[in-house]
Design a protein around this motif. Structure first.
Motif, PDB file in Angstrom:
ATOM      1  N   MET A  71       0.832  -1.200   0.000  1.00 32.25           N
ATOM      2  CA  MET A  71       0.000   0.000   0.000  1.00 32.25           C
ATOM      3  C   MET A  71       0.875   1.262   0.000  1.00 32.25           C
ATOM      4  SD  MET A  71      -3.022  -1.165  -0.306  1.00 32.25           S
ATOM      5  CE  MET A  71      -2.356  -2.601  -1.188  1.00 32.25           C
ATOM      6  N   ARG A  72       2.007   1.171   0.657  1.00 34.71           N
ATOM      7  CA  ARG A  72       2.956   2.283   0.643  1.00 34.71           C
ATOM      8  C   ARG A  72       3.437   2.585  -0.780  1.00 34.71           C
ATOM      9  NH1 ARG A  72       6.856   4.730   4.022  1.00 34.71           N
ATOM     10  NH2 ARG A  72       8.860   5.126   2.995  1.00 34.71           N
ATOM     11  N   ALA A  73       3.643   1.542  -1.570  1.00 29.48           N
ATOM     12  CA  ALA A  73       4.100   1.728  -2.943  1.00 29.48           C
ATOM     13  C   ALA A  73       3.048   2.430  -3.786  1.00 29.48           C
ATOM     14  CB  ALA A  73       4.467   0.376  -3.564  1.00 29.48           C
ATOM     15  N   TRP A  74       1.763   2.085  -3.576  1.00 27.10           N
ATOM     16  CA  TRP A  74       0.712   2.762  -4.339  1.00 27.10           C
ATOM     17  C   TRP A  74       0.654   4.245  -3.994  1.00 27.10           C
ATOM     18  CZ3 TRP A  74      -0.776   0.412  -8.416  1.00 27.10           C
ATOM     19  CH2 TRP A  74      -0.891  -0.984  -8.453  1.00 27.10           C
ATOM     20  N   VAL A  75       0.838   4.567  -2.724  1.00 31.01           N
ATOM     21  CA  VAL A  75       0.785   5.973  -2.303  1.00 31.01           C
ATOM     22  C   VAL A  75       2.010   6.734  -2.789  1.00 31.01           C
ATOM     23  CG1 VAL A  75       0.751   7.544  -0.331  1.00 31.01           C
ATOM     24  CG2 VAL A  75      -0.662   5.476  -0.299  1.00 31.01           C
ATOM     25  N   LEU A  76       3.198   6.263  -2.406  1.00 30.52           N
ATOM     26  CA  LEU A  76       4.416   7.001  -2.738  1.00 30.52           C
ATOM     27  C   LEU A  76       4.733   6.926  -4.230  1.00 30.52           C
ATOM     28  CD1 LEU A  76       6.713   6.103   0.304  1.00 30.52           C
ATOM     29  CD2 LEU A  76       5.133   8.026   0.008  1.00 30.52           C
ATOM     30  N   GLY A  77       4.545   5.753  -4.815  1.00 29.72           N
ATOM     31  CA  GLY A  77       4.795   5.627  -6.248  1.00 29.72           C
ATOM     32  C   GLY A  77       3.827   6.457  -7.073  1.00 29.72           C
ATOM     33  N   GLY A  78       2.564   6.465  -6.653  1.00 29.09           N
ATOM     34  CA  GLY A  78       1.592   7.297  -7.361  1.00 29.09           C
ATOM     35  C   GLY A  78       1.932   8.767  -7.266  1.00 29.09           C
ATOM     36  N   ASN A  79       2.303   9.220  -6.078  1.00 26.73           N
ATOM     37  CA  ASN A  79       2.594  10.640  -5.882  1.00 26.73           C
ATOM     38  C   ASN A  79       3.828  11.100  -6.638  1.00 26.73           C
ATOM     39  OD1 ASN A  79       0.380  11.263  -4.294  1.00 26.73           O
ATOM     40  ND2 ASN A  79       1.406  10.740  -2.377  1.00 26.73           N
ATOM     41  N   VAL A  80       4.810  10.222  -6.784  1.00 29.72           N
ATOM     42  CA  VAL A  80       6.009  10.581  -7.557  1.00 29.72           C
ATOM     43  C   VAL A  80       5.643  10.928  -8.995  1.00 29.72           C
ATOM     44  CG1 VAL A  80       8.090   9.582  -8.592  1.00 29.72           C
ATOM     45  CG2 VAL A  80       7.677   9.337  -6.156  1.00 29.72           C
ATOM     46  N   ASN A  81       4.618  10.273  -9.517  1.00 29.04           N
ATOM     47  CA  ASN A  81       4.240  10.458 -10.918  1.00 29.04           C
ATOM     48  C   ASN A  81       3.087  11.442 -11.125  1.00 29.04           C
ATOM     49  OD1 ASN A  81       6.028   8.422 -12.232  1.00 29.04           O
ATOM     50  ND2 ASN A  81       4.924   7.023 -10.874  1.00 29.04           N
ATOM     51  N   LEU A  82       2.612  12.048 -10.047  1.00 27.77           N
ATOM     52  CA  LEU A  82       1.507  13.005 -10.144  1.00 27.77           C
ATOM     53  C   LEU A  82       2.019  14.440 -10.123  1.00 27.77           C
ATOM     54  CD1 LEU A  82      -1.141  11.395  -7.767  1.00 27.77           C
ATOM     55  CD2 LEU A  82      -1.487  11.903 -10.198  1.00 27.77           C
ATOM     56  N   PRO A  83       1.276  15.375 -10.743  1.00 25.78           N
ATOM     57  CA  PRO A  83       1.617  16.791 -10.590  1.00 25.78           C
ATOM     58  C   PRO A  83       1.398  17.229  -9.152  1.00 25.78           C
ATOM     59  CG  PRO A  83      -0.471  16.542 -11.752  1.00 25.78           C
ATOM     60  CD  PRO A  83       0.117  15.166 -11.626  1.00 25.78           C
ATOM     61  N   ARG A  84       1.978  18.362  -8.784  1.00 26.76           N
ATOM     62  CA  ARG A  84       1.981  18.801  -7.391  1.00 26.76           C
ATOM     63  C   ARG A  84       0.601  19.167  -6.864  1.00 26.76           C
ATOM     64  NH1 ARG A  84       6.567  17.109  -4.913  1.00 26.76           N
ATOM     65  NH2 ARG A  84       8.404  17.581  -6.186  1.00 26.76           N
ATOM     66  N   ASP A  85      -0.364  19.388  -7.739  1.00 27.22           N
ATOM     67  CA  ASP A  85      -1.691  19.787  -7.268  1.00 27.22           C
ATOM     68  C   ASP A  85      -2.645  18.603  -7.101  1.00 27.22           C
ATOM     69  OD1 ASP A  85      -1.983  19.306  -9.977  1.00 27.22           O
ATOM     70  OD2 ASP A  85      -2.297  21.406 -10.498  1.00 27.22           O
ATOM     71  N   ILE A  86      -2.122  17.375  -7.221  1.00 29.93           N
ATOM     72  CA  ILE A  86      -2.899  16.160  -6.959  1.00 29.93           C
ATOM     73  C   ILE A  86      -2.071  15.271  -6.046  1.00 29.93           C
ATOM     74  CG2 ILE A  86      -4.052  14.137  -7.945  1.00 29.93           C
ATOM     75  CD1 ILE A  86      -4.192  15.619 -10.608  1.00 29.93           C
ATOM     76  N   GLY A  87      -2.689  14.722  -5.005  1.00 23.55           N
ATOM     77  CA  GLY A  87      -1.960  13.858  -4.086  1.00 23.55           C
ATOM     78  C   GLY A  87      -2.783  12.660  -3.644  1.00 23.55           C
ATOM     79  N   ILE A  88      -2.134  11.507  -3.574  1.00 25.49           N
ATOM     80  CA  ILE A  88      -2.763  10.314  -3.012  1.00 25.49           C
ATOM     81  C   ILE A  88      -2.479  10.297  -1.520  1.00 25.49           C
ATOM     82  CG2 ILE A  88      -2.802   7.783  -3.009  1.00 25.49           C
ATOM     83  CD1 ILE A  88      -1.970   7.896  -5.955  1.00 25.49           C
ATOM     84  N   LEU A  89      -3.515  10.169  -0.704  1.00 23.02           N
ATOM     85  CA  LEU A  89      -3.396  10.252   0.746  1.00 23.02           C
ATOM     86  C   LEU A  89      -3.166   8.895   1.393  1.00 23.02           C
ATOM     87  CD1 LEU A  89      -6.402  12.680   1.312  1.00 23.02           C
ATOM     88  CD2 LEU A  89      -3.973  13.291   1.215  1.00 23.02           C
ATOM     89  N   TRP A  90      -3.819   7.874   0.891  1.00 25.02           N
ATOM     90  CA  TRP A  90      -3.739   6.539   1.468  1.00 25.02           C
ATOM     91  C   TRP A  90      -4.209   5.507   0.444  1.00 25.02           C
ATOM     92  CZ3 TRP A  90      -8.512   4.448   1.145  1.00 25.02           C
ATOM     93  CH2 TRP A  90      -9.611   5.324   1.206  1.00 25.02           C
ATOM     94  N   ALA A  91      -3.877   4.261   0.699  1.00 24.87           N
ATOM     95  CA  ALA A  91      -4.341   3.148  -0.128  1.00 24.87           C
ATOM     96  C   ALA A  91      -4.700   1.990   0.789  1.00 24.87           C
ATOM     97  CB  ALA A  91      -3.266   2.730  -1.124  1.00 24.87           C
ATOM     98  N   GLN A  92      -5.742   1.233   0.384  1.00 23.42           N
ATOM     99  CA  GLN A  92      -6.233   0.164   1.251  1.00 23.42           C
ATOM    100  C   GLN A  92      -6.857  -0.935   0.394  1.00 23.42           C
ATOM    101  OE1 GLN A  92      -8.402   1.611   4.717  1.00 23.42           O
ATOM    102  NE2 GLN A  92      -9.890  -0.030   4.503  1.00 23.42           N
ATOM    103  N   PRO A  93      -6.496  -2.205   0.601  1.00 22.64           N
ATOM    104  CA  PRO A  93      -7.137  -3.282  -0.169  1.00 22.64           C
ATOM    105  C   PRO A  93      -8.598  -3.443   0.239  1.00 22.64           C
ATOM    106  CG  PRO A  93      -5.713  -4.185   1.543  1.00 22.64           C
ATOM    107  CD  PRO A  93      -5.479  -2.709   1.542  1.00 22.64           C
TER     108      PRO A  93
END
Length: 259
Positions: A71-93
């Motif tokens: 779940m950490r990978a979905w959050v941090l990996g997603g945010n690395v590839n997103l513009p600064r005005d969009i952020g993933i806060l959490w991920a949960q199965p």
């Protein structure tokens, strides 16, 4: 594997949540970022599609993936590839029975109005500016007519595609924090432009151009032309979603005291 994620975004640069061929959308950015983490194309389904310029404090989405990631990978990996005005806060199965849109039992919005003589600088495109003095008590009296289950035809966009205009408003409160007026509304669902059209009527009541009873007159007319203006998009925030057990997600973050 199905994963639910919480997403926040500044909607100012985007055409809205939903993908469009000729404009940049939040959905397109989120899907592109998460597809890179998954190493395959993913589709993001949201709890409530927002219009051009509308923001989100806690949008809930789900994706279906064919790979295992933390779940950490979905959050941090997603945010690395997103513009600064969009952020993933959490991920949960979640189980396949969960659907970000159809499993939702209630949705919540906040609308921010800066009520002062001079226009905003710091909060440009983050609030709606109203330079006329607003009477919050009159706005609340008008808002009370909209509580409960009603036909909200007068408060939806002419082009709204919802088959049923009946919605149940659980709460609708207006409060002042110095120069800022915060409108909070929760319902089992919302029609296209419903919140913005409600705020448009309340602004007219707050300026004392119409009595509080006008909110009910508009409601009973069941005709969009009976209502007021559609309030600007940039004061509107998608604030959160309620789901029944067993789906429980983190509460929306408090970014500013008013949010």
């Amino acid at each position: 594997m199905r994963i639910a994620l919480g997403v926040e975004y500044n909607g100012s640069p985007y055409c809205g949540w939903q993908y469009q061929d000729d404009a940049d959308s939040v959905q397109a950015q989120v899907e592109a970022a998460l597809s890179r983490v998954a190493d395959h194309k993913v589709t993001a389904i949201c709890a409530g599609r927002t219009d051009r310029g509308v923001h989100a404090v806690s949008q809930i989405i789900h994706i279906d993936v064919h790979v295992e990631r933390s779940m950490r990978a979905w959050v941090l990996g997603g945010n690395v590839n997103l513009p600064r005005d969009i952020g993933i806060l959490w991920a949960q199965p979640v189980s396949e029975q969960f659907h970000a849109r159809f499993s939702a039992r209630a949705r919540h919005y906040r609308y921010l109005i800066l009520n002062r003589m001079v226009r905003p600088g710091l909060l440009h495109h983050r609030v709606t500016w109203e330079h006329h003095p607003l009477e919050v008590e009159l706005m609340q009296t008008g808002a009370n007519y909209l509580l409960g289950t009603h036909d909200f035809t007068s408060y939806r966009a002419v082009g709204c595609q919802a088959k049923n205009p009946i919605r149940t408003v659980h709460y609708l409160t207006i409060r002042r924090q110095q120069e800022l007026i915060v409108v909070e509304i929760g319902a089992n669902g919302f029609l296209h432009h419903m919140v913005r059209n409600i705020v448009g009527v309340l602004l007219k009541i707050g300026r004392q151009e119409c009595p509080p009873e006008w909110a009910n007159t508009v409601l009973l007319a069941k005709n969009r032309t009976a209502g007021g203006m559609t309030a600007p998009a940039h004061g509107l925030y998608f604030y959160g979603v309620d789901y029944d057990a067993p789906f429980h997600f983190p509460r929306p973050p408090v970014i500013l005291p008013v949010l």
